[in-house]
Design a protein around this motif. Structure first.
Motif, PDB file in Angstrom:
ATOM      1  N   GLU A  57      12.841   9.618  -9.276  1.00 43.20           N
ATOM      2  CA  GLU A  57      12.635   9.155  -7.896  1.00 43.20           C
ATOM      3  C   GLU A  57      13.373   7.844  -7.630  1.00 43.20           C
ATOM      4  O   GLU A  57      13.228   7.247  -6.562  1.00 43.20           O
ATOM      5  N   GLY A  58      14.105   7.387  -8.628  1.00 40.96           N
ATOM      6  CA  GLY A  58      14.868   6.156  -8.440  1.00 40.96           C
ATOM      7  C   GLY A  58      14.020   4.904  -8.357  1.00 40.96           C
ATOM      8  O   GLY A  58      14.421   3.912  -7.755  1.00 40.96           O
ATOM      9  N   VAL A  59      12.833   4.960  -8.958  1.00 39.94           N
ATOM     10  CA  VAL A  59      11.948   3.785  -8.951  1.00 39.94           C
ATOM     11  C   VAL A  59      12.285   2.911 -10.154  1.00 39.94           C
ATOM     12  O   VAL A  59      12.273   3.389 -11.292  1.00 39.94           O
ATOM     13  N   ALA A  60      12.611   1.657  -9.898  1.00 39.70           N
ATOM     14  CA  ALA A  60      12.867   0.731 -11.001  1.00 39.70           C
ATOM     15  C   ALA A  60      11.518   0.290 -11.556  1.00 39.70           C
ATOM     16  O   ALA A  60      10.813  -0.509 -10.942  1.00 39.70           O
ATOM     17  N   ALA A  61      11.147   0.874 -12.667  1.00 33.56           N
ATOM     18  CA  ALA A  61       9.813   0.601 -13.200  1.00 33.56           C
ATOM     19  C   ALA A  61       9.828   0.713 -14.708  1.00 33.56           C
ATOM     20  O   ALA A  61      10.767   1.257 -15.293  1.00 33.56           O
ATOM     21  N   GLU A  72       0.824  -1.199   0.000  1.00 33.16           N
ATOM     22  CA  GLU A  72       0.000   0.000   0.000  1.00 33.16           C
ATOM     23  C   GLU A  72       0.869   1.265   0.000  1.00 33.16           C
ATOM     24  O   GLU A  72       0.537   2.245  -0.674  1.00 33.16           O
ATOM     25  N   SER A  73       1.974   1.221   0.734  1.00 32.62           N
ATOM     26  CA  SER A  73       2.822   2.420   0.784  1.00 32.62           C
ATOM     27  C   SER A  73       3.509   2.659  -0.566  1.00 32.62           C
ATOM     28  O   SER A  73       3.685   3.794  -0.990  1.00 32.62           O
ATOM     29  N   GLU A  74       3.863   1.582  -1.237  1.00 35.69           N
ATOM     30  CA  GLU A  74       4.449   1.728  -2.585  1.00 35.69           C
ATOM     31  C   GLU A  74       3.425   2.357  -3.533  1.00 35.69           C
ATOM     32  O   GLU A  74       3.740   3.259  -4.314  1.00 35.69           O
ATOM     33  N   GLN A  75       2.213   1.820  -3.454  1.00 36.22           N
ATOM     34  CA  GLN A  75       1.136   2.340  -4.309  1.00 36.22           C
ATOM     35  C   GLN A  75       0.926   3.828  -4.059  1.00 36.22           C
ATOM     36  O   GLN A  75       0.853   4.621  -4.991  1.00 36.22           O
ATOM     37  N   THR A  76       0.830   4.184  -2.781  1.00 30.43           N
ATOM     38  CA  THR A  76       0.569   5.577  -2.419  1.00 30.43           C
ATOM     39  C   THR A  76       1.671   6.480  -2.953  1.00 30.43           C
ATOM     40  O   THR A  76       1.406   7.507  -3.579  1.00 30.43           O
ATOM     41  N   LYS A  77       2.909   6.069  -2.728  1.00 30.22           N
ATOM     42  CA  LYS A  77       4.041   6.880  -3.172  1.00 30.22           C
ATOM     43  C   LYS A  77       4.008   7.070  -4.693  1.00 30.22           C
ATOM     44  O   LYS A  77       4.219   8.173  -5.211  1.00 30.22           O
ATOM     45  N   LEU A  78       3.728   5.976  -5.399  1.00 28.57           N
ATOM     46  CA  LEU A  78       3.714   6.059  -6.867  1.00 28.57           C
ATOM     47  C   LEU A  78       2.557   6.913  -7.377  1.00 28.57           C
ATOM     48  O   LEU A  78       2.724   7.695  -8.306  1.00 28.57           O
ATOM     49  N   ALA A 130      -3.202   1.208 -14.195  1.00 27.99           N
ATOM     50  CA  ALA A 130      -2.890   0.351 -13.055  1.00 27.99           C
ATOM     51  C   ALA A 130      -1.424   0.444 -12.705  1.00 27.99           C
ATOM     52  O   ALA A 130      -0.587   0.810 -13.526  1.00 27.99           O
ATOM     53  N   LEU A 131      -1.164   0.095 -11.475  1.00 29.75           N
ATOM     54  CA  LEU A 131       0.210  -0.101 -11.011  1.00 29.75           C
ATOM     55  C   LEU A 131       0.283  -1.550 -10.586  1.00 29.75           C
ATOM     56  O   LEU A 131      -0.587  -2.036  -9.889  1.00 29.75           O
ATOM     57  N   ARG A 132       1.325  -2.231 -10.998  1.00 28.81           N
ATOM     58  CA  ARG A 132       1.425  -3.638 -10.615  1.00 28.81           C
ATOM     59  C   ARG A 132       2.897  -4.038 -10.623  1.00 28.81           C
ATOM     60  O   ARG A 132       3.766  -3.242 -11.017  1.00 28.81           O
ATOM     61  N   ARG A 133       3.165  -5.249 -10.198  1.00 27.59           N
ATOM     62  CA  ARG A 133       4.521  -5.735 -10.232  1.00 27.59           C
ATOM     63  C   ARG A 133       4.637  -6.770 -11.341  1.00 27.59           C
ATOM     64  O   ARG A 133       3.817  -7.686 -11.441  1.00 27.59           O
ATOM     65  N   GLY A 134       5.621  -6.587 -12.186  1.00 28.72           N
ATOM     66  CA  GLY A 134       5.823  -7.538 -13.277  1.00 28.72           C
ATOM     67  C   GLY A 134       6.446  -8.830 -12.782  1.00 28.72           C
ATOM     68  O   GLY A 134       6.875  -8.922 -11.625  1.00 28.72           O
ATOM     69  N   ALA A 135       6.499  -9.802 -13.654  1.00 24.66           N
ATOM     70  CA  ALA A 135       7.017 -11.123 -13.285  1.00 24.66           C
ATOM     71  C   ALA A 135       8.459 -11.040 -12.784  1.00 24.66           C
ATOM     72  O   ALA A 135       8.888 -11.841 -11.956  1.00 24.66           O
ATOM     73  N   ASP A 136       9.199 -10.061 -13.279  1.00 29.72           N
ATOM     74  CA  ASP A 136      10.602  -9.932 -12.858  1.00 29.72           C
ATOM     75  C   ASP A 136      10.769  -9.065 -11.617  1.00 29.72           C
ATOM     76  O   ASP A 136      11.891  -8.739 -11.228  1.00 29.72           O
ATOM     77  N   GLY A 137       9.661  -8.668 -11.005  1.00 23.27           N
ATOM     78  CA  GLY A 137       9.740  -7.908  -9.764  1.00 23.27           C
ATOM     79  C   GLY A 137       9.726  -6.403  -9.951  1.00 23.27           C
ATOM     80  O   GLY A 137       9.589  -5.652  -8.993  1.00 23.27           O
TER      81      GLY A 137
END
Ligand SMILES: [Zn+2]
Length: 203
Positions: free
Chosen positions: A86-90, A18-24, A49-56
């Motif tokens: 923001e240094g987010v690997a995405a 939830e905190s990751e979602q909020t930040k993003l 949407a925001l989600r995590r891919g198979a590779d994380g």
């Protein structure tokens, strides 16, 4: 047809916290539509949407408004740049189905468009009422020779509620060109205040 069968939903490990979602979302909420800078990508319904891919890695899912819309590349780059800052690997993932519709625009987006001088697209509810012949005021384009096959062509095809002038609110308006400053907009003129304005077409 349901899009996600229950057994296909991501398992909890793969969800963002939830905190990751909020930040993003806070980060992404700063991004606006390159063509309409008063409206955010989220309000436009482009951010899906925001989600995590198979590779994380985090995936930001976007759906283009129009295929071939020149703004999409810019939108993609803006999101990637904001995440990188923001240094987010995405990564940004473009999802074409279901196709974007103006019904995904939030009420805030419609209001902001109007305040910006662009008549917003009709909502699904307004269009449905018009299709049933319940729109309060008739479309005024037949005051002038409209383009052939336009909204006022017989047979009940393409019935839409009248487009209200974003300046004065009058529904005595007429379409002067089906394509305005961009393909997603039509050029209108108000017959009361005589101001020309763009109408974001409903799709
Ligand atoms: Zn007007």
């Amino acid at each position: 047809m349901s899009q996600i069968a229950p057994h296909r939903t991501l398992d909890v490990r793969q969800q963002l916290s939830e905190s990751e979602q909020t930040k993003l979302w806070v980060l992404l909420d700063e991004l606006t539509d390159p063509e309409i800078p008063v409206v955010t990508l989220r309000e436009m319904g482009i951010l899906r949407a925001l989600r995590r891919g198979a590779d994380g890695r985090v995936e930001v899912v976007i759906t283009p408004t129009y295929s071939g819309c020149p703004a999409m590349e810019q939108i993609h780059d803006d999101i990637a740049a904001a995440l990188a800052r923001e240094g987010v690997a995405a990564r940004v993932v473009t999802q074409l189905a279901p196709a974007w519709t103006t019904d995904w625009m939030t009420a805030e987006a419609r209001e902001k468009l109007r305040a910006y001088g662009i008549a917003p697209p009709h909502s699904a509810a307004a269009a449905a009422l018009a299709a049933e012949g319940q729109s309060v005021v008739r479309f005024a384009s037949n005051m002038r020779a409209g383009r052939a096959g336009g909204a006022s062509a017989g047979g009940g095809f393409g019935t839409e509620p009248p487009v209200a002038c974003p300046q004065c609110g009058s529904t005595k308006t007429t379409e002067t060109s089906h394509f305005g400053s961009t393909a997603c907009k039509a050029l209108y003129r108000c017959l009361d205040c005589m101001e020309p304005f763009d109408h974001f077409k409903r799709i």
